[in-house]
Design a protein around this motif. Structure first.
Motif, PDB file in Angstrom:
ATOM      1  N   THR A  52       0.584  -1.002   0.449  1.00 36.41           N
ATOM      2  CA  THR A  52       0.021  -0.255  -0.150  1.00 36.41           C
ATOM      3  C   THR A  52       0.933   1.652  -0.119  1.00 36.41           C
ATOM      4  N   ILE A  53       0.538   1.968  -1.145  1.00 29.11           N
ATOM      5  CA  ILE A  53       0.410   3.472  -1.371  1.00 29.11           C
ATOM      6  C   ILE A  53       0.796   4.643  -1.374  1.00 29.11           C
ATOM      7  N   ALA A  54       0.833   5.675  -0.216  1.00 27.58           N
ATOM      8  CA  ALA A  54       0.461   6.542  -0.167  1.00 27.58           C
ATOM      9  C   ALA A  54       0.787   7.791  -0.780  1.00 27.58           C
ATOM     10  N   VAL A  55       0.291   8.265  -1.321  1.00 25.19           N
ATOM     11  CA  VAL A  55       0.598   9.274  -2.387  1.00 25.19           C
ATOM     12  C   VAL A  55       0.246  10.827  -2.374  1.00 25.19           C
ATOM     13  N   VAL A  56       1.126  11.702  -2.266  1.00 26.83           N
ATOM     14  CA  VAL A  56       0.616  13.473  -1.295  1.00 26.83           C
ATOM     15  C   VAL A  56       0.560  13.862  -2.723  1.00 26.83           C
ATOM     16  N   TYR A  82      -0.281  -2.185  -7.706  1.00 30.99           N
ATOM     17  CA  TYR A  82      -0.099  -1.973  -5.904  1.00 30.99           C
ATOM     18  C   TYR A  82      -1.629  -0.936  -5.362  1.00 30.99           C
ATOM     19  N   GLU A  83      -1.670  -1.496  -4.018  1.00 35.00           N
ATOM     20  CA  GLU A  83      -2.854  -0.495  -3.658  1.00 35.00           C
ATOM     21  C   GLU A  83      -2.660   0.986  -3.463  1.00 35.00           C
ATOM     22  N   THR A  84      -3.372   2.166  -4.269  1.00 36.73           N
ATOM     23  CA  THR A  84      -3.033   3.043  -2.953  1.00 36.73           C
ATOM     24  C   THR A  84      -3.826   4.637  -3.103  1.00 36.73           C
ATOM     25  N   ILE A  85      -3.292   5.020  -2.293  1.00 36.05           N
ATOM     26  CA  ILE A  85      -4.101   5.835  -0.991  1.00 36.05           C
ATOM     27  C   ILE A  85      -3.508   7.667  -1.497  1.00 36.05           C
ATOM     28  N   ALA A  86      -4.236   8.180  -2.189  1.00 37.76           N
ATOM     29  CA  ALA A  86      -4.152   9.762  -2.568  1.00 37.76           C
ATOM     30  C   ALA A  86      -4.811  10.406  -0.898  1.00 37.76           C
ATOM     31  N   PHE A  87      -3.408  11.651  -1.249  1.00 36.23           N
ATOM     32  CA  PHE A  87      -3.847  12.757  -0.328  1.00 36.23           C
ATOM     33  C   PHE A  87      -3.548  13.808  -0.814  1.00 36.23           C
ATOM     34  N   LEU A 110      -2.415  13.148   4.974  1.00 31.35           N
ATOM     35  CA  LEU A 110      -1.656  11.813   5.071  1.00 31.35           C
ATOM     36  C   LEU A 110      -1.574  11.682   7.344  1.00 31.35           C
ATOM     37  N   LEU A 111      -0.900  13.222   7.632  1.00 30.44           N
ATOM     38  CA  LEU A 111      -0.369  13.141   8.243  1.00 30.44           C
ATOM     39  C   LEU A 111      -1.681  11.797  10.169  1.00 30.44           C
ATOM     40  N   ALA A 112      -2.786  12.948   9.343  1.00 24.29           N
ATOM     41  CA  ALA A 112      -4.338  12.896  10.354  1.00 24.29           C
ATOM     42  C   ALA A 112      -5.016  11.231  10.236  1.00 24.29           C
TER      43      ALA A 112
END
Length: 130
Positions: free
Chosen positions: A7-11, A30-35, A41-43
């Motif tokens: 899981t990758i966070a994209v900011v 990949y699983e991604t979650i966008a911010f 992201l920190l929240a």
């Protein structure tokens, strides 16, 4: 326990860049979650992520600040910084940050670096078993 996908966070504050990176990463398995901001992201928390890709030039909190805060909480977390500005890429390298990619970046090079980082950290699966 091993997850099927990292899981990758994209900011990034640029919606177009967020969408492009999400498409690239998801098409690569990949699983991604966008911010749209570092604060978002920190929240949400860093715990579920195996890797973070963040733009350097964002309002309120830039990618360098995000990286510093994230590494205090998760020193093992691979964090890639991206920027379209040459001077910011050089600033990152002068700070000893290897994982700075200039936009437009070469997709195969980025994906190879992600794969290497995830293998090097065992994909962060130590927190997946919790």
């Amino acid at each position: 326990m091993t997850r099927a996908k990292a899981t990758i966070a994209v900011v990034d504050d640029d919606a177009g860049m967020l969408e492009s990176l999400e498409d690239l990463l998801e098409s690569s398995g990949y699983e991604t979650i966008a911010f749209s901001s570092a604060r978002a992201l920190l929240a949400a928390g860093l715990r579920p992520f195996d890797l973070v890709i963040a733009d350097i030039g964002m309002p309120a909190m830039d990618g360098f600040e995000l990286r510093d805060i994230a590494l205090e909480e998760r020193p093992d977390l691979p964090i890639f910084l991206v920027t379209g500005r040459h001077e910011l890429a050089e600033r990152g390298r002068s700070r000893g940050i290897d994982l700075v990619f200039r936009k437009p970046f070469d997709a195969p090079t980025l994906l190879a670096a992600i794969g290497h980082a995830l293998r090097s950290t065992d994909r962060g699966d130590d927190h997946a078993a919790e």
